[in-house]
Design a protein around this motif. Structure first.
Motif, PDB file in Angstrom:
ATOM      1  N   ASN A 154       0.815  -1.225   0.000  1.00  6.47           N
ATOM      2  CA  ASN A 154       0.000   0.000   0.000  1.00  6.47           C
ATOM      3  C   ASN A 154       0.848   1.275   0.000  1.00  6.47           C
ATOM      4  OD1 ASN A 154      -2.505   1.276  -0.058  1.00  6.47           O
ATOM      5  ND2 ASN A 154      -2.593   1.476   2.180  1.00  6.47           N
ATOM      6  N   GLY A 155       1.936   1.235  -0.775  1.00  5.46           N
ATOM      7  CA  GLY A 155       2.768   2.430  -0.902  1.00  5.46           C
ATOM      8  C   GLY A 155       3.664   2.723   0.278  1.00  5.46           C
ATOM      9  N   LYS A 156       3.703   1.809   1.246  1.00  7.46           N
ATOM     10  CA  LYS A 156       4.541   2.035   2.427  1.00  7.46           C
ATOM     11  C   LYS A 156       6.002   1.746   2.100  1.00  7.46           C
ATOM     12  CE  LYS A 156       0.817   0.809   5.634  1.00  7.46           C
ATOM     13  NZ  LYS A 156       0.344  -0.196   6.615  1.00  7.46           N
ATOM     14  N   HIS A 157       6.872   2.400   2.838  1.00  7.48           N
ATOM     15  CA  HIS A 157       8.315   2.241   2.639  1.00  7.48           C
ATOM     16  C   HIS A 157       8.869   1.187   3.602  1.00  7.48           C
ATOM     17  CE1 HIS A 157      12.481   3.550   1.786  1.00  7.48           C
ATOM     18  NE2 HIS A 157      12.687   3.311   3.066  1.00  7.48           N
ATOM     19  N   GLY A 158       9.812   0.383   3.096  1.00 11.14           N
ATOM     20  CA  GLY A 158      10.527  -0.509   3.995  1.00 11.14           C
ATOM     21  C   GLY A 158      10.444  -1.978   3.643  1.00 11.14           C
ATOM     22  N   LYS A 159      10.823  -2.792   4.613  1.00  8.18           N
ATOM     23  CA  LYS A 159      10.926  -4.245   4.450  1.00  8.18           C
ATOM     24  C   LYS A 159       9.591  -4.919   4.750  1.00  8.18           C
ATOM     25  CE  LYS A 159      13.436  -8.163   6.530  1.00  8.18           C
ATOM     26  NZ  LYS A 159      14.532  -8.542   7.457  1.00  8.18           N
ATOM     27  N   PHE A 160       9.255  -5.919   3.915  1.00 11.04           N
ATOM     28  CA  PHE A 160       8.032  -6.689   4.111  1.00 11.04           C
ATOM     29  C   PHE A 160       8.374  -8.176   4.073  1.00 11.04           C
ATOM     30  CE2 PHE A 160       6.797  -2.609   2.484  1.00 11.04           C
ATOM     31  CZ  PHE A 160       5.660  -2.275   3.215  1.00 11.04           C
ATOM     32  N   VAL A 161       7.974  -8.887   5.112  1.00  9.16           N
ATOM     33  CA  VAL A 161       8.271 -10.315   5.217  1.00  9.16           C
ATOM     34  C   VAL A 161       7.310 -11.114   4.339  1.00  9.16           C
ATOM     35  CG1 VAL A 161       8.312 -12.297   6.788  1.00  9.16           C
ATOM     36  CG2 VAL A 161       9.216 -10.088   7.538  1.00  9.16           C
ATOM     37  N   LEU A 162       7.864 -12.096   3.635  1.00 11.55           N
ATOM     38  CA  LEU A 162       7.073 -13.014   2.813  1.00 11.55           C
ATOM     39  C   LEU A 162       6.955 -14.343   3.546  1.00 11.55           C
ATOM     40  CD1 LEU A 162       8.957 -12.384  -0.559  1.00 11.55           C
ATOM     41  CD2 LEU A 162       6.737 -11.438   0.071  1.00 11.55           C
TER      42      LEU A 162
END
Length: 204
Positions: A154-162
């Motif tokens: 959603n346009g957020k910045h940073g790391k996202f865990v899969l």
């Protein structure tokens, strides 16, 4: 608008790096000849070099990807582009782009500059693109799956865990919405993880 000074600087960096890379290819490619491509149309299709096997003249299209933003640093990961923004619209990144003719990625990391205006050493890891895409599919990391993750960012910045990958040992998503003009969404993969699974091989 493209910053002309940044563009010139990037071009200069790429030229300096290609000088080092060509020297390394000459030294380490015992079974292949190589040709650096200047044709812009081929470059846009993911072909920076052609490696030709000496024994049977089979050609392989190589796309060089270099960590030029991390000079004098040796990162254990590499960013595979899923999407980016241009002129306000979302564009497909190079990893899943069907128009790319790339057979192998030459990932250039650990680029060191021990002398002014000159790159003196680096690592090159070769990644078989078809094998990588097949491997990701076995992990259920298809283009569709990753596009769904993209919606979740959603346009957020940073790391996202899969959930499909161990974030410390294998990889994760990273959205650069604050620090890069093109706001890329990248699949960050550990190089050792790719090597251990037979997807990649260190050339140098």
């Amino acid at each position: 608008m493209v910053d002309a000074s940044n563009f010139k600087s990037d071009l200069q960096k790429e030229t300096q790096l290609s000088t080092l890379l060509d020297r390394l290819y000459h030294k380490h490619l015992r079974f292949y000849d190589f040709e650096r491509i200047s044709d812009l149309n081929l470059q846009l299709k993911g072909v920076d070099l052609i490696f030709t096997k000496k024994s049977n003249q089979k050609a392989f299209y190589i796309d060089e990807k270099a960590q030029l933003d991390y000079i004098n640093d040796d990162l254990p990961t590499f960013a595979f582009e899923l999407s980016y923004q241009k002129n306000g619209s979302l564009r497909q990144g190079w990893l899943f782009d069907p128009s790319k003719k790339t057979d192998f990625y030459a990932l250039v990391t650990a680029i060191y500059s021990d002398e002014p205006q000159r790159y003196t050493s680096c690592k090159i890891t070769m990644v078989n693109r078809a094998n990588l895409l097949t491997f990701l599919k076995t992990k259920n990391l298809t283009q569709e799956t990753l596009e769904n993750y993209q919606k979740e960012t959603n346009g957020k910045h940073g790391k996202f865990v899969l959930k499909e990958l161990h974030s410390h040992q294998e990889g994760y998503l990273y959205s650069s919405t604050k620090n890069k003009a093109e706001k890329p969404l990248n699949l960050i993969l550990k190089l050792d993880f790719l090597i251990e699974n037979g997807i990649a091989k260190r050339l140098i």
